[in-house]
Design a protein around this motif. Structure first.
Motif, PDB file in Angstrom:
ATOM      1  N   MET A   1      20.261  41.890 -31.989  1.00 17.07           N
ATOM      2  CA  MET A   1      21.456  41.092 -31.834  1.00 17.07           C
ATOM      3  C   MET A   1      22.439  41.828 -30.921  1.00 17.07           C
ATOM      4  O   MET A   1      22.626  43.029 -31.030  1.00 17.07           O
ATOM      5  N   THR A   2      23.057  41.081 -30.034  1.00 12.89           N
ATOM      6  CA  THR A   2      24.045  41.641 -29.115  1.00 12.89           C
ATOM      7  C   THR A   2      25.438  41.409 -29.675  1.00 12.89           C
ATOM      8  O   THR A   2      25.790  40.290 -30.026  1.00 12.89           O
ATOM      9  N   VAL A   3      26.216  42.471 -29.749  1.00 17.00           N
ATOM     10  CA  VAL A   3      27.605  42.393 -30.206  1.00 17.00           C
ATOM     11  C   VAL A   3      28.500  42.679 -29.004  1.00 17.00           C
ATOM     12  O   VAL A   3      28.366  43.718 -28.358  1.00 17.00           O
ATOM     13  N   ILE A   4      29.402  41.739 -28.711  1.00 22.41           N
ATOM     14  CA  ILE A   4      30.324  41.887 -27.589  1.00 22.41           C
ATOM     15  C   ILE A   4      31.699  42.228 -28.139  1.00 22.41           C
ATOM     16  O   ILE A   4      32.167  41.592 -29.085  1.00 22.41           O
ATOM     17  N   SER A   5      32.346  43.215 -27.537  1.00 22.51           N
ATOM     18  CA  SER A   5      33.697  43.581 -27.965  1.00 22.51           C
ATOM     19  C   SER A   5      34.577  43.868 -26.754  1.00 22.51           C
ATOM     20  O   SER A   5      34.086  44.175 -25.673  1.00 22.51           O
ATOM     21  N   ILE A   6      35.880  43.732 -26.990  1.00 20.73           N
ATOM     22  CA  ILE A   6      36.886  44.085 -25.992  1.00 20.73           C
ATOM     23  C   ILE A   6      37.277  45.524 -26.245  1.00 20.73           C
ATOM     24  O   ILE A   6      37.596  45.893 -27.376  1.00 20.73           O
ATOM     25  N   LEU A   7      37.263  46.338 -25.195  1.00 21.38           N
ATOM     26  CA  LEU A   7      37.602  47.743 -25.353  1.00 21.38           C
ATOM     27  C   LEU A   7      39.016  48.029 -24.865  1.00 21.38           C
ATOM     28  O   LEU A   7      39.455  47.463 -23.862  1.00 21.38           O
ATOM     29  N   THR A   8      39.680  48.918 -25.555  1.00 21.25           N
ATOM     30  CA  THR A   8      40.983  49.410 -25.130  1.00 21.25           C
ATOM     31  C   THR A   8      40.770  50.612 -24.216  1.00 21.25           C
ATOM     32  O   THR A   8      39.651  51.140 -24.096  1.00 21.25           O
ATOM     33  N   ALA A   9      41.864  51.077 -23.631  1.00 20.49           N
ATOM     34  CA  ALA A   9      41.796  52.292 -22.812  1.00 20.49           C
ATOM     35  C   ALA A   9      41.325  53.470 -23.648  1.00 20.49           C
ATOM     36  O   ALA A   9      40.517  54.289 -23.190  1.00 20.49           O
ATOM     37  N   ASP A  10      41.813  53.563 -24.874  1.00 18.41           N
ATOM     38  CA  ASP A  10      41.380  54.654 -25.761  1.00 18.41           C
ATOM     39  C   ASP A  10      39.886  54.565 -26.055  1.00 18.41           C
ATOM     40  O   ASP A  10      39.194  55.582 -26.099  1.00 18.41           O
ATOM     41  N   ASP A  11      39.394  53.341 -26.261  1.00 23.56           N
ATOM     42  CA  ASP A  11      37.954  53.163 -26.493  1.00 23.56           C
ATOM     43  C   ASP A  11      37.152  53.664 -25.298  1.00 23.56           C
ATOM     44  O   ASP A  11      36.147  54.355 -25.462  1.00 23.56           O
ATOM     45  N   LEU A  12      37.598  53.299 -24.090  1.00 25.41           N
ATOM     46  CA  LEU A  12      36.895  53.727 -22.887  1.00 25.41           C
ATOM     47  C   LEU A  12      36.916  55.245 -22.762  1.00 25.41           C
ATOM     48  O   LEU A  12      35.884  55.853 -22.451  1.00 25.41           O
ATOM     49  N   GLU A  13      38.044  55.846 -23.016  1.00 20.14           N
ATOM     50  CA  GLU A  13      38.119  57.314 -22.939  1.00 20.14           C
ATOM     51  C   GLU A  13      37.167  57.961 -23.935  1.00 20.14           C
ATOM     52  O   GLU A  13      36.484  58.939 -23.598  1.00 20.14           O
ATOM     53  N   ARG A  14      37.094  57.423 -25.150  1.00 24.08           N
ATOM     54  CA  ARG A  14      36.198  57.980 -26.173  1.00 24.08           C
ATOM     55  C   ARG A  14      34.728  57.809 -25.801  1.00 24.08           C
ATOM     56  O   ARG A  14      33.888  58.616 -26.169  1.00 24.08           O
ATOM     57  N   ARG A  15      34.423  56.728 -25.074  1.00 21.18           N
ATOM     58  CA  ARG A  15      33.040  56.405 -24.767  1.00 21.18           C
ATOM     59  C   ARG A  15      32.707  56.610 -23.292  1.00 21.18           C
ATOM     60  O   ARG A  15      31.732  56.066 -22.789  1.00 21.18           O
ATOM     61  N   LEU A  16      33.510  57.400 -22.633  1.00 21.82           N
ATOM     62  CA  LEU A  16      33.341  57.615 -21.196  1.00 21.82           C
ATOM     63  C   LEU A  16      31.921  58.061 -20.845  1.00 21.82           C
ATOM     64  O   LEU A  16      31.347  57.590 -19.873  1.00 21.82           O
ATOM     65  N   ASP A  17      31.344  58.944 -21.631  1.00 22.19           N
ATOM     66  CA  ASP A  17      29.986  59.425 -21.346  1.00 22.19           C
ATOM     67  C   ASP A  17      28.971  58.282 -21.349  1.00 22.19           C
ATOM     68  O   ASP A  17      28.089  58.223 -20.492  1.00 22.19           O
ATOM     69  N   ALA A  18      29.105  57.357 -22.296  1.00 18.27           N
ATOM     70  CA  ALA A  18      28.167  56.236 -22.383  1.00 18.27           C
ATOM     71  C   ALA A  18      28.338  55.295 -21.190  1.00 18.27           C
ATOM     72  O   ALA A  18      27.345  54.804 -20.640  1.00 18.27           O
ATOM     73  N   PHE A  19      29.590  55.042 -20.782  1.00 17.66           N
ATOM     74  CA  PHE A  19      29.827  54.168 -19.631  1.00 17.66           C
ATOM     75  C   PHE A  19      29.332  54.816 -18.339  1.00 17.66           C
ATOM     76  O   PHE A  19      28.754  54.153 -17.485  1.00 17.66           O
ATOM     77  N   ALA A  20      29.551  56.123 -18.211  1.00 16.21           N
ATOM     78  CA  ALA A  20      29.071  56.834 -17.025  1.00 16.21           C
ATOM     79  C   ALA A  20      27.543  56.795 -16.963  1.00 16.21           C
ATOM     80  O   ALA A  20      26.962  56.565 -15.895  1.00 16.21           O
ATOM     81  N   ALA A  21      26.896  56.997 -18.101  1.00 21.41           N
ATOM     82  CA  ALA A  21      25.429  56.968 -18.147  1.00 21.41           C
ATOM     83  C   ALA A  21      24.895  55.569 -17.841  1.00 21.41           C
ATOM     84  O   ALA A  21      23.878  55.424 -17.152  1.00 21.41           O
TER      85      ALA A  21
END
Length: 173
Positions: free
Chosen positions: A1-21
């Motif tokens: 199942m795919t879960v879609i969420s809206i990310l905040t700036a803080d979320d992006l900063e916390r997950r920066l490694d995953a987004f970069a990868a």
């Protein structure tokens, strides 16, 4: 199942490694999203930090993430930073689906939620561009985007030393 969420700036900063990868995997797989090989994880992280994070923080860019099995499977951005005479439109940017999660409905789920969020923000016209002939082009057509035109020699190919055309598309919501 795919879960879609809206990310905040803080979320992006916390997950920066995953987004970069995620972006690195897409570029290495040939995605035409502004980068060419060789492309590094550090360059990918810098893109998210310098180009995406400020827009998310200001509220002008909506960042969506798709999760499957607890992993970042994809992302897309809705850029609402338009000029005063364009409050009715927004741009779809950087639809990325990790190669491991392609052909599983992730892109469609991201685009459906992006369009829902655009409508909530009173954005009635969405625009985007995609490299002509890429697998994303028929996807966009299948969900109602229409071709406005093709610009030749728009961008350098990710892997080969050649210039590729881009297809400009739009959808009225």
């Amino acid at each position: 199942m795919t879960v879609i969420s809206i990310l905040t700036a803080d979320d992006l900063e916390r997950r920066l490694d995953a987004f970069a990868a995620l972006m690195l995997a897409c570029v290495e797989d040939g995605a035409s999203v502004g980068f060419v090989l060789p492309f590094t994880l550090a360059e990918s992280a810098a893109f998210w930090t310098n180009r995406v994070l400020p827009g998310v923080r200001s509220g002008k860019v909506l960042l969506l993430a798709a999760e499957r099995a607890g992993k970042l499977a994809g992302t897309v951005q809705l850029d609402c930073d338009t000029m005063p005479n364009q409050p009715h439109r927004a741009e779809v940017r950087k639809l990325l689906v990790h190669p491991d999660f392609r052909r599983q409905g992730v892109a469609r789920a991201l685009m459906a939620e992006l369009e829902r969020q655009a409508a909530l923000r009173h954005r009635r016209l969405l625009t985007l561009d995609t490299r002509t002939g890429d697998s994303a082009e028929p996807l966009y057509g299948s969900i109602g985007y229409r071709v406005a035109g093709i610009i030749p020699d728009f961008c350098r190919d990710t892997i080969q030393d050649r210039l590729d055309p881009t297809t400009i598309m739009y959808k009225a919501l």
